[in-house]
Design a protein around this motif. Structure first.
Motif, mmCIF file in Angstrom:
data_model
loop_
_atom_site.group_PDB
_atom_site.id
_atom_site.type_symbol
_atom_site.label_atom_id
_atom_site.label_comp_id
_atom_site.label_asym_id
_atom_site.label_seq_id
_atom_site.Cartn_x
_atom_site.Cartn_y
_atom_site.Cartn_z
ATOM 1 N N ARG A 1 0.818 -1.198 0.000
ATOM 2 C CA ARG A 1 0.000 0.000 0.000
ATOM 3 C C ARG A 1 0.868 1.270 0.000
ATOM 4 N N ARG A 2 2.074 1.126 0.597
ATOM 5 C CA ARG A 2 2.972 2.265 0.704
ATOM 6 C C ARG A 2 3.292 2.884 -0.646
ATOM 7 N N PHE A 3 3.423 1.988 -1.674
ATOM 8 C CA PHE A 3 3.823 2.494 -2.985
ATOM 9 C C PHE A 3 2.634 2.713 -3.918
ATOM 10 N N PHE A 4 1.431 2.618 -3.385
ATOM 11 C CA PHE A 4 0.236 2.814 -4.227
ATOM 12 C C PHE A 4 -0.093 4.300 -4.230
ATOM 13 N N PRO A 5 0.131 4.959 -5.369
ATOM 14 C CA PRO A 5 0.040 6.419 -5.354
ATOM 15 C C PRO A 5 -1.391 6.957 -5.347
ATOM 16 N N PHE A 6 -2.376 6.118 -5.710
ATOM 17 C CA PHE A 6 -3.728 6.659 -5.826
ATOM 18 C C PHE A 6 -4.508 6.459 -4.534
ATOM 19 N N ARG A 7 -5.220 7.491 -4.144
ATOM 20 C CA ARG A 7 -6.124 7.377 -2.986
ATOM 21 C C ARG A 7 -7.498 7.780 -3.494
#
Ligand code: PMP
Ligand code: GLU
Length: 455
Positions: A3-9
């Motif tokens: 999740r740390r490297f998942f840029p989309f929120r």
């Protein structure tokens, strides 16, 4: 994926819990199955499939050079034509200054829901997109109950009760959505209902969104009347070219606002939303729409021919299914049927089918019938209802659609047209017959021969 490297929120807006629209998903799925060489009878998607009228196609070609942004409200000449069209064909007051043209009526409904305050009152069942759109703009939906036993008839008493219940729960039920001719039932609202409803809406100060996209697709049983004739001051009418002229993919819809100060104010809000989102509707399509709304006698004759074909195809499917013993309200317009299989609740349960989604999956897997579960239209899943569209069968390709038009123009009688030139419609009916026979006898039938793919 960490999740740390998942840029989309994702935003807290109404996307939560939503999936892509069921109508578009089933259509894409069926087309994929066809491409893979798997046969399926496509009753899942409501797309009018008749060829583009040559004069309208020519008008689009002639206007391909129009590349400027048009006003967010739509080209003035087009709004004038639309106003005249609605006054003459639907008998409702329409002024060009109170009309907006958008990229499909779907986008306009969304803009209206975004602009207007108040909870949305939706009849059960209702077209798939109203509720998710309300969800997206953070609007609460209150369902107005109806039942299969009563042919899903929309009753004024049910509206009154649902409005009262919403108010008793400190709600603000300000908007009622009416859709006649109806998707998914094909039913139309009677003049009596509209008169009584208008009086109630006026007393209560309700806003009415009247989705009349199927207004010209009548089957000759009930005359289409707009609620705007009875409640002009509080009604926004929605329409477009997708249904009676089979131009869904061209994306042109219209909204007609009340001819008063309030109408002007709501239009101002929708225009602002339009200008900040889609800017304006595609220019060449708007110029081609001048021909579509221009009352050209050939185009008008073609609309009537297509309507007649929708009517006979849908009524035929209705009659055949009713004769098999399936409960299905007789449609008055559009190209949909809304049967239910509650009569076979027990044999279905023995097969592990307790919801309409399970039923739709079973029919797709075992009988090659693509349908939609009634629950995506707001019906209770255990009502075991399905929505069927008659619009695709035997019009799977453009050539097939043209062939049906040609036969009708040649003067082939309706009954011959249906019996001899609708192999897939008749085969789909046969599949329903086999399914019902299976439910009656609890025996799974042998697989049926399937048509050779001609796509
Ligand atoms: N309303 C109803 C009831 C429909 O069935 C459809 C068909 N998609 C629409 C609105 C939207 O049509 P469009 O956006 O093509 O004008
Ligand atoms: N109106 C069509 C239907 O109900 C499909 C198009 C859409 O949902 O946007 O199947």
């Amino acid at each position: 994926m960490s999740r740390r490297f998942f840029p989309f929120r994702f935003s807290p807006a109404g996307l939560r819990g939503l999936e892509p629209s069921a109508t578009l998903v089933i259509n894409e799925r069926v087309n994929e199955m066809w491409r893979e060489g798997q046969w399926v009878y496509h009753l899942g998607f409501g797309e009018s499939r008749f060829p583009v009228h040559p004069k309208i196609a020519q008008a689009l070609r002639d206007n391909a050079y129009q590349h400027q942004y048009l006003p967010s409200l739509g080209a003035r000449e087009l709004r004038e034509k639309i106003a005249t069209f609605y006054e003459e064909r639907f008998n409702i007051p329409a002024m060009p200054e109170h009309i907006i043209v958008g990229p499909g009526s779907k986008a306009l409904i969304y803009a209206l829901l975004l602009a207007l305050d108040g909870e949305l009152m939706l009849p059960t069942p209702s077209w798939v997109s109203y509720q998710p759109q309300a969800h997206l703009v953070g609007k609460r939906v209150n369902w107005i109950p109806a039942s299969a036993e009563d042919g899903w008839e929309l009753r004024l008493s049910a509206i009154e009760q649902a409005v009262d219940e919403a108010r008793n729960a400190w709600g603000n039920p300000g908007i009622v959505l009416l859709n006649s001719p109806n998707n998914p039932t094909g039913r139309m609202l009677s003049m009596h209902f509209l008169e009584d409803f208008a009086q109630y809406a006026r007393e209560q100060g309700l806003v009415v969104l009247s989705d009349e996209i199927y207004g010209l697709v009548e089957h000759g049983r009930v005359k289409h009347r707009s609620v705007a004739r009875y409640y002009p001051e509080g009604t926004v009418v929605l329409g477009g070219l997708s249904k009676h002229l089979s131009l869904g993919g061209w994306r042109l819809g219209v909204a007609i606002f009340p001819p008063n100060r309030a109408g002007a104010e709501v239009l101002r809000a929708v225009r602002t939303i339009a200008s900040e989102t889609w800017s304006a509707t595609t220019a060449p399509v708007q110029f081609a729409a001048l021909m579509a709304y221009g009352m050209d006698p050939d185009v008008w004759e073609y609309i009537q021919l297509c309507t007649h074909l929708h009517a006979i195809r849908t009524q035929y499917l209705w009659k055949q299914l009713a004769e098999i013993g399936i409960r299905v309200p007789q449609p008055d317009g559009a190209f949909y049927l809304f049967p239910d299989f509650a009569r076979w609740r027990e044999p279905l349960a023995r097969m592990g089918i307790r919801t309409d989604t399970q039923l739709a999956m079973f029919l797709l897997d075992k009988f090659q019938l693509a349908t939609l579960p009634g629950s995506v239209f707001g019906a209770p899943p255990d009502a075991l209802s399905l929505r069927l569209s008659s619009s695709y069968l035997d019009m799977e390709t453009m050539d097939q659609a043209q062939a049906i038009v040609d036969k009708a123009v040649e003067g082939v009688a309706d009954d011959i047209l249906l019996r001899e030139f609708h192999p897939n419609m008749n085969a789909a009916i046969e599949q329903f017959r086999r399914f019902v026979a299976m439910l009656e006898t609890d025996k799974v039938p042998d697989p049926s021969p399937v048509p050779v793919l001609a796509l």
